[in-house]
Design an enzyme around this catalytic site. Structure first.
Site, PDB file in Angstrom:
ATOM      1  N   ASP A   1      -1.790  13.907  -6.657  1.00 36.83           N
ATOM      2  CA  ASP A   1      -1.222  12.908  -7.563  1.00 36.83           C
ATOM      3  C   ASP A   1      -1.971  11.575  -7.454  1.00 36.83           C
ATOM      4  OD1 ASP A   1      -0.191  12.771  -4.924  1.00 36.83           O
ATOM      5  OD2 ASP A   1       1.502  11.556  -5.576  1.00 36.83           O
TER       6      ASP A   1
ATOM      7  N   GLU B   1       2.688  13.210  -3.556  1.00 35.89           N
ATOM      8  CA  GLU B   1       2.745  12.655  -2.198  1.00 35.89           C
ATOM      9  C   GLU B   1       3.189  11.205  -2.217  1.00 35.89           C
ATOM     10  OE1 GLU B   1       1.800  10.358   1.156  1.00 35.89           O
ATOM     11  OE2 GLU B   1       0.570  10.173  -0.647  1.00 35.89           O
TER      12      GLU B   1
END
Length: 397
Positions: A83, A141
C-alpha cells in the site's frame, strides 16, 4: 554451483525487470484498503506458475502464494506490503506518481518488486529445495487495523514454522543490513479527545466554560504519564499532534478536539498508559466543568524479533559469500510501528532492516517524506538477503 549461488545468479539476471516492476508500482500507487489494481497486478504475476494463489483473504486485498519444494519440510513465510500513503510526491524521478495526492513514500513498491522477483526465482528452482515457502503480499500496512491482522486471523498462516520480512530505509547506507533482537519497533495507540464546554464572548470569559484552557492543561498533563507515572527503564512517547479550535479572536469556542499518538516499547505499558490518560481527563472534567469524550484506539503491538532467530539470521548474512552486503549491523530499536508484529506474535522470526540510501546524497529523505526515494540497488540486495535466509532456514545448502 551451490543452490544459493544459483538463486543469486537468477536474481541478478532478473534485476532490470525487478526495477521495472518497482517503477510501475511507484507510478500507480493506491491507498490502504483500496489497492485493487495493485492486488490484481500481483495475482496476475503468478498466473501459469506452479503455485497456489489465495486472493481476497477475509474479503480484503491480501494475497498468499504457496510454493512447495521437492520434498516436505519446514514452512516459512516471507512478507512484503504494497500500500501507499496520502502524500503528494515532490521527487523529480521520471516514474513519479500518476495518482494525485498518493505516493509510495515508504518503499512498499520496492518491497513488492523484490518479493515478486524472489518468488519467481524460487519457483524456477523448486525442484532443488525442500519445504514450503509462503509469500505474503500484504495490503494496508499503513492504516489500522492493518492488513496483517486479517491475514493472520484467516488461519492461512497457522502452519508457519518461521516468518521473515524486510523494510527498506534510506537513512542507512546501501549494502548495510540491520538486525534488532527482542523488542524492535514500538507498539502504537492513537487517540481523539473531544472537550465540550460552553462558548461565549472573548471579553467575558467568566460567562463561559472554556474548553481551550482545559485542552491546554491536557497537553501539559498528559506528558507526565511518561515523565512521572512510568519506570525510567521503559521507553514510551505520548504526543498530542493536533489541537483543533477554529474561530475568531473575540469568540471563546464551545468545543475543541485534540488528536495524538502513543508509542511504547514494552507491551505491558499498552493499557496502563490508557488508564492514566483516563484519570487525567476525569480530573479535567472536575476542575474545569467540561465534558470529555475520549476515543482511544489500541493499534499495532510491539514488534518482537525472536532473539534466537535473529542471531541465526545474523550469522547467515555475516557468512554470506554473495558480496552484496557491506555490513551487518546491530541497530537500535525504533519508535516507529509495523503490523509485521502480528505475524511475530504467532510465529518466531525477525524483521530485517536494509539500507537504501540514494547514491550521491549526504542526507537522505526519510520514510513518509514527499521527497522520499531509494537506491534501487537495494532491491537486489533485499532479494538476495531474504533468499539466502529462507534457503538456509529450510535446510537447503
Amino acid at each position: 554451483m551451490s543452490l544459493t549461488e544459483k538463486l543469486f545468479k537468477k536474481l541478478e539476471e532478473k534485476e532490470d525487470r525487478m526495477i521495472e516492476i518497482r517503477r510501475h508500482l511507484h507510478e500507480n500507487p493506491e491507498l490502504s484498503f483500496k489497492e485493487e489494481k495493485t492486488a490484481r497486478y500481483i495475482a496476475d504475476f503468478y498466473k501459469d506458475k506452479d503455485v497456489k494463489v489465495t486472493e481476497k483473504i477475509e474479503g480484503e486485498n491480501g494475497i498468499v502464494v504457496e510454493i512447495n519444494g521437492k520434498n516436505k519440510g519446514k514452512t516459512i513465510g516471507l512478507r512484503a506490503d504494497f500500500d501507499a500513503l496520502p502524500i503528494t510526491e515532490e521527487t523529480d524521478v521520471p516514474f513519479k506518481s500518476k495518482n494525485d495526492g498518493v505516493m509510495h513514500a515508504c518503499g512498499h513498491d520496492g518491497h513488492t518488486a523484490y518479493l515478486l522477483t524472489l518468488g519467481e526465482a524460487l519457483i524456477e528452482l523448486k525442484d532443488e529445495w525442500d519445504g514450503t515457502i509462503k509469500l505474503i503480499h500484504q495490503h494496508a500496512e499503513e492504516v489500522p487495523p492493518g492488513g496483517a491482522k486479517s491475514i493472520v486471523a484467516s488461519g492461512i498462516l497457522d502452519d508457519l514454522d518461521e516468518v521473515y520480512g524486510i523494510h527498506l530505509f534510506p537513512m542507512f547506507e546501501t549494502g548495510e543490513v540491520g538486525l534488532v533482537e527482542g523488542n524492535a519497533m514500538a507498539g502504537r495507540s492513537n487517540f481523539n479527545l473531544h472537550i465540550q464546554g460552553s462558548g461565549g464572548h472573548g471579553a467575558m470569559p467568566e460567562t463561559t466554560i472554556d474548553p481551550i484552557v482545559a485542552g491546554s492543561h491536557f497537553v501539559t498533563q498528559v506528558q507526565t504519564i511518561v515523565s512521572r507515572r512510568m519506570s525510567p527503564k521503559h521507553t514510551a512517547v505520548v504526543s498530542v499532534t493536533a489541537f483543533e479550535a477554529p474561530g475568531g479572536q473575540n469568540v471563546i469556542q464551545d468545543k475543541v478536539m485534540l488528536r495524538g499518538t502513543v508509542r511504547y516499547m514494552e507491551e505491558e505499558n499498552k493499557e496502563p498508559i490508557h488508564d492514566e490518560m483516563v484519570k487525567i481527563i476525569s480530573g479535567l472534567e472536575t476542575a474545569f466543568g467540561v465534558t470529555c469524550d475520549l476515543e482511544y484506539i489500541y493499534d499495532y503491538p510491539v514488534l518482537y524479533n525472536d532473539p534466537e532467530k535473529t542471531r541465526v539470521v545474523g550469522e547467515i548474512l555475516r557468512n554470506s559469500k554473495g558480496g552484496h552486503i557491506t555490513n551487518v549491523a546491530d541497530h537500535e530499536p525504533s519508535s516507529g510501528s509495523e503490523d509485521f508484529s502480528y505475524y511475530l506474535q504467532n510465529t518466531p522470526g525477525t524483521f530485517i532492516n536494509v539500507g537504501a540510501k540514494p547514491e550521491g546524497v549526504e542526507k537522505a529523505y526519510i520514510n513518509h517524506h514527499p521527497k522520499f526515494d531509494i537506491n534501487e540497488d537495494s532491491l537486489l540486495i533485499s532479494a538476495k538477503v531474504l533468499g539466502e535466509v529462507v534457503l538456509s532456514r529450510l535446510g537447503n545448502k
